[in-house]
Design a protein around this motif. Structure first.
Motif, PDB file in Angstrom:
ATOM      1  N   VAL A  30      79.096 127.937  14.990  1.00 23.61           N
ATOM      2  CA  VAL A  30      80.034 126.991  16.081  1.00 23.61           C
ATOM      3  C   VAL A  30      81.223 127.219  15.816  1.00 23.61           C
ATOM      4  O   VAL A  30      82.453 127.330  16.616  1.00 23.61           O
ATOM      5  N   ALA A  31      81.835 127.025  14.227  1.00 25.02           N
ATOM      6  CA  ALA A  31      83.050 127.087  13.948  1.00 25.02           C
ATOM      7  C   ALA A  31      83.633 128.728  14.220  1.00 25.02           C
ATOM      8  O   ALA A  31      84.839 128.557  14.483  1.00 25.02           O
ATOM      9  N   THR A  32      82.682 129.550  14.047  1.00 23.52           N
ATOM     10  CA  THR A  32      83.244 131.004  14.529  1.00 23.52           C
ATOM     11  C   THR A  32      83.406 131.066  16.013  1.00 23.52           C
ATOM     12  O   THR A  32      84.558 131.752  16.388  1.00 23.52           O
ATOM     13  N   LEU A  33      82.626 130.591  16.801  1.00 18.58           N
ATOM     14  CA  LEU A  33      82.975 130.579  18.263  1.00 18.58           C
ATOM     15  C   LEU A  33      84.451 129.664  18.399  1.00 18.58           C
ATOM     16  O   LEU A  33      85.064 130.215  19.185  1.00 18.58           O
ATOM     17  N   LEU A  34      84.495 128.676  17.923  1.00 17.12           N
ATOM     18  CA  LEU A  34      86.024 127.954  17.998  1.00 17.12           C
ATOM     19  C   LEU A  34      87.070 128.756  17.671  1.00 17.12           C
ATOM     20  O   LEU A  34      88.193 129.125  18.418  1.00 17.12           O
ATOM     21  N   LEU A  35      87.188 129.571  16.386  1.00 14.83           N
ATOM     22  CA  LEU A  35      88.051 130.482  16.117  1.00 14.83           C
ATOM     23  C   LEU A  35      88.214 131.733  17.102  1.00 14.83           C
ATOM     24  O   LEU A  35      89.269 132.109  17.257  1.00 14.83           O
ATOM     25  N   ALA A  36      86.964 132.112  17.581  1.00 17.28           N
ATOM     26  CA  ALA A  36      86.960 133.166  18.702  1.00 17.28           C
ATOM     27  C   ALA A  36      87.792 132.729  19.911  1.00 17.28           C
ATOM     28  O   ALA A  36      88.782 133.486  20.396  1.00 17.28           O
ATOM     29  N   PHE A  37      87.549 131.505  20.125  1.00 19.26           N
ATOM     30  CA  PHE A  37      88.350 130.851  21.553  1.00 19.26           C
ATOM     31  C   PHE A  37      89.827 131.223  21.217  1.00 19.26           C
ATOM     32  O   PHE A  37      90.551 131.516  22.075  1.00 19.26           O
ATOM     33  N   ALA A  38      90.271 130.306  20.011  1.00 17.38           N
ATOM     34  CA  ALA A  38      91.580 130.256  19.523  1.00 17.38           C
ATOM     35  C   ALA A  38      92.360 131.862  19.596  1.00 17.38           C
ATOM     36  O   ALA A  38      93.228 132.001  19.947  1.00 17.38           O
ATOM     37  N   ALA A  39      91.476 132.842  18.942  1.00 19.80           N
ATOM     38  CA  ALA A  39      91.922 134.149  18.830  1.00 19.80           C
ATOM     39  C   ALA A  39      92.044 134.792  20.130  1.00 19.80           C
ATOM     40  O   ALA A  39      93.132 135.437  20.346  1.00 19.80           O
ATOM     41  N   THR A  40      91.148 134.520  21.170  1.00 23.95           N
ATOM     42  CA  THR A  40      91.109 135.018  22.432  1.00 23.95           C
ATOM     43  C   THR A  40      92.383 134.588  23.410  1.00 23.95           C
ATOM     44  O   THR A  40      92.946 135.482  24.076  1.00 23.95           O
ATOM     45  N   PHE A  41      92.522 133.317  23.127  1.00 23.07           N
ATOM     46  CA  PHE A  41      93.682 132.527  23.896  1.00 23.07           C
ATOM     47  C   PHE A  41      95.139 133.135  23.566  1.00 23.07           C
ATOM     48  O   PHE A  41      95.946 133.189  24.390  1.00 23.07           O
ATOM     49  N   GLY A 293      96.302 127.357  28.045  1.00 21.98           N
ATOM     50  CA  GLY A 293      94.953 126.762  27.415  1.00 21.98           C
ATOM     51  C   GLY A 293      94.972 126.517  25.931  1.00 21.98           C
ATOM     52  O   GLY A 293      94.281 125.695  25.538  1.00 21.98           O
ATOM     53  N   LEU A 294      95.868 127.137  25.057  1.00 23.55           N
ATOM     54  CA  LEU A 294      96.112 127.212  24.087  1.00 23.55           C
ATOM     55  C   LEU A 294      96.399 125.626  23.638  1.00 23.55           C
ATOM     56  O   LEU A 294      96.103 124.933  22.657  1.00 23.55           O
ATOM     57  N   VAL A 295      97.437 124.889  24.477  1.00 24.38           N
ATOM     58  CA  VAL A 295      97.866 123.710  24.135  1.00 24.38           C
ATOM     59  C   VAL A 295      96.854 122.798  24.329  1.00 24.38           C
ATOM     60  O   VAL A 295      96.341 121.862  23.660  1.00 24.38           O
ATOM     61  N   LEU A 296      95.872 122.965  25.438  1.00 23.80           N
ATOM     62  CA  LEU A 296      94.579 122.218  25.691  1.00 23.80           C
ATOM     63  C   LEU A 296      93.727 122.417  24.629  1.00 23.80           C
ATOM     64  O   LEU A 296      93.043 121.321  24.065  1.00 23.80           O
ATOM     65  N   LEU A 297      93.537 123.347  23.869  1.00 29.88           N
ATOM     66  CA  LEU A 297      92.637 123.763  22.885  1.00 29.88           C
ATOM     67  C   LEU A 297      92.960 123.279  21.661  1.00 29.88           C
ATOM     68  O   LEU A 297      92.428 122.532  21.000  1.00 29.88           O
ATOM     69  N   LEU A 298      94.264 123.222  21.067  1.00 27.01           N
ATOM     70  CA  LEU A 298      94.981 122.390  20.039  1.00 27.01           C
ATOM     71  C   LEU A 298      94.859 120.974  20.257  1.00 27.01           C
ATOM     72  O   LEU A 298      94.442 120.084  19.251  1.00 27.01           O
ATOM     73  N   LEU A 299      95.237 120.579  21.567  1.00 22.31           N
ATOM     74  CA  LEU A 299      94.810 118.835  21.843  1.00 22.31           C
ATOM     75  C   LEU A 299      93.917 118.421  21.815  1.00 22.31           C
ATOM     76  O   LEU A 299      93.432 117.312  20.910  1.00 22.31           O
TER      77      LEU A 299
END
Length: 321
Positions: A30-41, A293-299
């Motif tokens: 799960v943590a890896t997926l979250l980091l992957a989301f952030a890296a992709t965005f 999308g990065l803003v939404l992810l961070l928020l």
């Protein structure tokens, strides 16, 4: 191996260690997926960062150009403003309603069957598709607010900046915020209700033994679960900020920054939903949408981490851990 024993505990049996290791693996995934989301965005947003810099977050402009990529200009300030404004109104609407609903179910409805019915209806509201709320909002709520709230306030108080925007269709920041507040009520109320039910019986008995009335006891018990109420409000804020379909139908979808909630606006989620379908026609539009999308992810991460941390601390306190 020593590190695994430190994390999982050396006292566990081999079967328990295997089970704990499987759970730990899920957490790592799960943590890896979250980091992957952030890296992709971030990778997708890099072109607009190279072109506009941080201006993509401070400008309020949306000028696509098929023929000349250098003429494209994208700024998300209006969408960020609308996102935060809608979420704040949603929390202001949902928190008192959710608290009242939670108290009604746990404290004031005498019949257990009636409590079950009200709880079931609340859960059913949470399960409704958001498009249902959106259609109701654009056909019923928006005209209702325009005719009986916005227009009267504009006519009598237009000299006040908060009411200075003339309403036309009813699709506005206010409508979107109230709709999201209604949608968040079951979600927020369930957290407050569960926390209220976890209050130790000894504390309730001690309050009533001092001669407190039901209203006084309720006020004191609400103070006891105040961290959970705040956490629920934060989680509701995050949910409102990320809502897409319902908000896009009622917010007005215009790049406006106005202090008046009667003005139409945009949210980041609605902007992405409305513009992504034709983003491939432009060189930098998709990148700008990923920057949003990065803003939404961070928020979402920040708000949810703070809210969940507050709830966990409160649970540890009441259990004496």
């Amino acid at each position: 191996m020593a590190l695994l024993e430190t994390v999982l505990g050396a006292h566990l049996s081999p079967r328990e260690k295997l089970y704990a290791l499987s759970l730990l693996s899920v957490a790592v995934i799960v943590a890896t997926l979250l980091l992957a989301f952030a890296a992709t965005f971030f990778a997708k947003a890099e072109p607009i960062f190279r072109k506009e810099g941080l201006g993509v977050y401070t400008w309020s402009v949306w000028l696509p150009s098929e023929d000349n990529p250098e003429a494209e200009r994208y700024g998300l300030a209006a969408a960020i403003w609308g996102t935060v404004y809608v979420a704040i109104i949603a929390v202001a609407v949902s928190l008192p309603l959710s608290t009242a609903l939670a108290l009604l179910v746990t404290e004031y409805i005498p019949s257990s069957k009636l409590r079950e019915v009200v709880s079931a209806l609340s859960d059913a509201m949470a399960a409704l598709p958001t498009i249902v709320y959106g259609l109701w909002g654009v056909t019923v709520l928006a005209p209702l607010l325009r005719d009986y709230v916005m227009e009267p306030l504009y006519e009598c108080c237009r000299f006040i900046p908060l009411f200075s925007y003339e309403p036309t269709t009813g699709q506005s920041i206010l409508t979107a915020g109230i709709l999201m507040g209604i949608m968040s009520v079951p979600y927020v109320a369930s957290m407050i209700r569960e926390a209220y039910l976890l209050i130790p019986r000894s504390l309730r008995e001690a309050i009533y033994s001092l001669g407190a009335t039901r209203a006084e006891a309720t006020r004191l018990l609400l103070g006891y679960i105040k961290p959970v109420v705040i956490a629920a409000a934060l989680l509701g804020f995050g949910r409102a900020a990320g809502e897409t379909v319902a908000v896009s139908l009622v917010v007005g979808n215009t790049f406006t920054i106005s202090i008046s909630p009667f003005a139409p606006g945009y949210t980041i989620a609605a902007l992405i939903a409305n513009q992504y379908g034709n983003a491939y026609l432009y060189t930098y539009m998709e990148s700008a949408l990923f920057a949003g999308g990065l803003v939404l992810l961070l928020l979402g991460v920040v708000v949810n981490v703070i809210g969940i941390t507050m709830m966990q601390r409160w649970l540890r306190n009441i259990h004496g851990k």
